[in-house]
Design a protein around this motif. Structure first.
Motif, PDB file in Angstrom:
ATOM      1  N   SER A  43     -21.904  -6.272   7.037  1.00 34.47           N
ATOM      2  CA  SER A  43     -21.628  -7.424   6.180  1.00 34.47           C
ATOM      3  C   SER A  43     -20.648  -8.373   6.858  1.00 34.47           C
ATOM      4  CB  SER A  43     -21.033  -6.966   4.847  1.00 34.47           C
ATOM      5  OG  SER A  43     -21.940  -6.151   4.153  1.00 34.47           O
ATOM      6  N   ARG A  44     -20.823  -9.645   6.580  1.00 37.53           N
ATOM      7  CA  ARG A  44     -19.921 -10.658   7.137  1.00 37.53           C
ATOM      8  C   ARG A  44     -18.526 -10.485   6.547  1.00 37.53           C
ATOM      9  NH1 ARG A  44     -20.108 -15.191   9.979  1.00 37.53           N
ATOM     10  NH2 ARG A  44     -18.757 -16.940   9.460  1.00 37.53           N
ATOM     11  N   LEU A  45     -17.514 -10.538   7.411  1.00 38.17           N
ATOM     12  CA  LEU A  45     -16.126 -10.447   6.975  1.00 38.17           C
ATOM     13  C   LEU A  45     -15.590 -11.866   6.778  1.00 38.17           C
ATOM     14  CD1 LEU A  45     -14.848  -7.677   9.418  1.00 38.17           C
ATOM     15  CD2 LEU A  45     -15.384  -7.428   6.992  1.00 38.17           C
ATOM     16  N   PRO A  46     -15.138 -12.206   5.582  1.00 46.61           N
ATOM     17  CA  PRO A  46     -14.637 -13.562   5.343  1.00 46.61           C
ATOM     18  C   PRO A  46     -13.324 -13.851   6.071  1.00 46.61           C
ATOM     19  CG  PRO A  46     -14.353 -12.210   3.382  1.00 46.61           C
ATOM     20  CD  PRO A  46     -15.127 -11.388   4.382  1.00 46.61           C
ATOM     21  N   ARG A  47     -12.596 -12.786   6.420  1.00 45.65           N
ATOM     22  CA  ARG A  47     -11.326 -12.936   7.154  1.00 45.65           C
ATOM     23  C   ARG A  47     -11.258 -11.863   8.234  1.00 45.65           C
ATOM     24  NH1 ARG A  47      -9.745 -11.852   2.165  1.00 45.65           N
ATOM     25  NH2 ARG A  47      -8.384 -10.196   2.874  1.00 45.65           N
ATOM     26  N   ARG A  48     -10.472 -12.147   9.258  1.00 46.57           N
ATOM     27  CA  ARG A  48     -10.308 -11.164  10.346  1.00 46.57           C
ATOM     28  C   ARG A  48      -8.907 -10.575  10.388  1.00 46.57           C
ATOM     29  NH1 ARG A  48     -13.455 -13.447  15.651  1.00 46.57           N
ATOM     30  NH2 ARG A  48     -14.535 -15.089  14.555  1.00 46.57           N
ATOM     31  N   ASP A  49      -8.135 -10.779   9.339  1.00 43.76           N
ATOM     32  CA  ASP A  49      -6.781 -10.232   9.332  1.00 43.76           C
ATOM     33  C   ASP A  49      -6.840  -8.713   9.188  1.00 43.76           C
ATOM     34  OD1 ASP A  49      -7.781 -10.987   6.734  1.00 43.76           O
ATOM     35  OD2 ASP A  49      -5.848 -10.388   5.893  1.00 43.76           O
ATOM     36  N   LEU A  50      -5.839  -8.050   9.743  1.00 40.60           N
ATOM     37  CA  LEU A  50      -5.749  -6.594   9.721  1.00 40.60           C
ATOM     38  C   LEU A  50      -4.442  -6.190   9.053  1.00 40.60           C
ATOM     39  CD1 LEU A  50      -6.902  -5.931  13.384  1.00 40.60           C
ATOM     40  CD2 LEU A  50      -8.299  -5.812  11.301  1.00 40.60           C
ATOM     41  N   VAL A  51      -4.517  -5.168   8.215  1.00 38.36           N
ATOM     42  CA  VAL A  51      -3.341  -4.691   7.490  1.00 38.36           C
ATOM     43  C   VAL A  51      -3.087  -3.247   7.909  1.00 38.36           C
ATOM     44  CG1 VAL A  51      -2.380  -4.222   5.210  1.00 38.36           C
ATOM     45  CG2 VAL A  51      -3.894  -6.192   5.542  1.00 38.36           C
ATOM     46  N   PRO A  52      -1.864  -2.937   8.364  1.00 43.29           N
ATOM     47  CA  PRO A  52      -1.566  -1.556   8.746  1.00 43.29           C
ATOM     48  C   PRO A  52      -1.817  -0.601   7.576  1.00 43.29           C
ATOM     49  CG  PRO A  52       0.200  -3.019   9.435  1.00 43.29           C
ATOM     50  CD  PRO A  52      -0.717  -3.833   8.558  1.00 43.29           C
ATOM     51  N   ASN A  53      -2.417   0.534   7.875  1.00 44.73           N
ATOM     52  CA  ASN A  53      -2.644   1.569   6.873  1.00 44.73           C
ATOM     53  C   ASN A  53      -1.557   2.626   7.084  1.00 44.73           C
ATOM     54  OD1 ASN A  53      -3.537   3.717   5.300  1.00 44.73           O
ATOM     55  ND2 ASN A  53      -5.686   3.171   5.598  1.00 44.73           N
ATOM     56  N   LEU A  54      -0.392   2.344   6.510  1.00 42.87           N
ATOM     57  CA  LEU A  54       0.780   3.196   6.737  1.00 42.87           C
ATOM     58  C   LEU A  54       0.616   4.586   6.140  1.00 42.87           C
ATOM     59  CD1 LEU A  54       3.578   0.544   6.109  1.00 42.87           C
ATOM     60  CD2 LEU A  54       2.565   1.252   8.288  1.00 42.87           C
ATOM     61  N   ALA A  55      -0.019   4.674   4.994  1.00 48.43           N
ATOM     62  CA  ALA A  55      -0.216   5.989   4.368  1.00 48.43           C
ATOM     63  C   ALA A  55      -1.078   6.882   5.250  1.00 48.43           C
ATOM     64  CB  ALA A  55      -0.849   5.820   2.986  1.00 48.43           C
ATOM     65  N   LEU A  56      -2.139   6.329   5.792  1.00 48.75           N
ATOM     66  CA  LEU A  56      -3.011   7.121   6.671  1.00 48.75           C
ATOM     67  C   LEU A  56      -2.291   7.480   7.971  1.00 48.75           C
ATOM     68  CD1 LEU A  56      -5.701   8.477   7.192  1.00 48.75           C
ATOM     69  CD2 LEU A  56      -6.553   6.290   8.063  1.00 48.75           C
ATOM     70  N   ARG A  57      -1.556   6.528   8.519  1.00 50.20           N
ATOM     71  CA  ARG A  57      -0.801   6.809   9.749  1.00 50.20           C
ATOM     72  C   ARG A  57       0.174   7.962   9.531  1.00 50.20           C
ATOM     73  NH1 ARG A  57       2.867   2.302  12.310  1.00 50.20           N
ATOM     74  NH2 ARG A  57       4.181   2.982  10.618  1.00 50.20           N
ATOM     75  N   ASN A  58       0.880   7.933   8.401  1.00 49.42           N
ATOM     76  CA  ASN A  58       1.821   9.018   8.100  1.00 49.42           C
ATOM     77  C   ASN A  58       1.112  10.346   7.907  1.00 49.42           C
ATOM     78  OD1 ASN A  58       4.018   7.312   8.271  1.00 49.42           O
ATOM     79  ND2 ASN A  58       4.026   6.858   6.086  1.00 49.42           N
ATOM     80  N   ALA A  59      -0.047  10.335   7.277  1.00 47.83           N
ATOM     81  CA  ALA A  59      -0.799  11.568   7.070  1.00 47.83           C
ATOM     82  C   ALA A  59      -1.291  12.139   8.403  1.00 47.83           C
ATOM     83  CB  ALA A  59      -1.999  11.306   6.157  1.00 47.83           C
ATOM     84  N   ILE A  60      -1.702  11.274   9.311  1.00 53.76           N
ATOM     85  CA  ILE A  60      -2.172  11.724  10.630  1.00 53.76           C
ATOM     86  C   ILE A  60      -1.027  12.330  11.424  1.00 53.76           C
ATOM     87  CG2 ILE A  60      -3.064  10.947  12.854  1.00 53.76           C
ATOM     88  CD1 ILE A  60      -4.734   8.859  11.248  1.00 53.76           C
ATOM     89  N   GLN A  61       0.146  11.695  11.348  1.00 50.47           N
ATOM     90  CA  GLN A  61       1.299  12.204  12.097  1.00 50.47           C
ATOM     91  C   GLN A  61       1.758  13.522  11.524  1.00 50.47           C
ATOM     92  OE1 GLN A  61       4.098   8.949  11.918  1.00 50.47           O
ATOM     93  NE2 GLN A  61       3.112   7.882  13.585  1.00 50.47           N
TER      94      GLN A  61
END
Length: 70
Positions: free
Chosen positions: A52-70
């Motif tokens: 699907s076409r993305l109306p924006r290309r901005d990226l938001v850090p996924n801090l919860a997932l990053r913390n879970a991975i660490q």
């Protein structure tokens, strides 16, 4: 390798299939490793998962997932 065997599937980037260290969300809510989605978005305006076409290309850090991975 043992670390990856115990990791949840959501810990892996759907583009690279590698364990993420800097997960970010696109505007459609999907999560990718920052470096891989940035490369993708340089040449595409669509979601790698849905097409699907993305109306924006901005990226938001996924801090919860990053913390879970660490």
């Amino acid at each position: 390798m043992a670390e990856q065997q115990q990791a949840l599937p959501s810990f892996f980037c759907p583009i690279s299939m590698e364990l993420m260290s800097d997960p970010v969300n696109t505007c459609d809510g999907h999560t990718y490793e920052r470096s891989f989605i940035e490369t993708w978005l340089q040449q595409h305006r669509t979601s790698p998962l849905t097409g699907s076409r993305l109306p924006r290309r901005d990226l938001v850090p996924n801090l919860a997932l990053r913390n879970a991975i660490q």
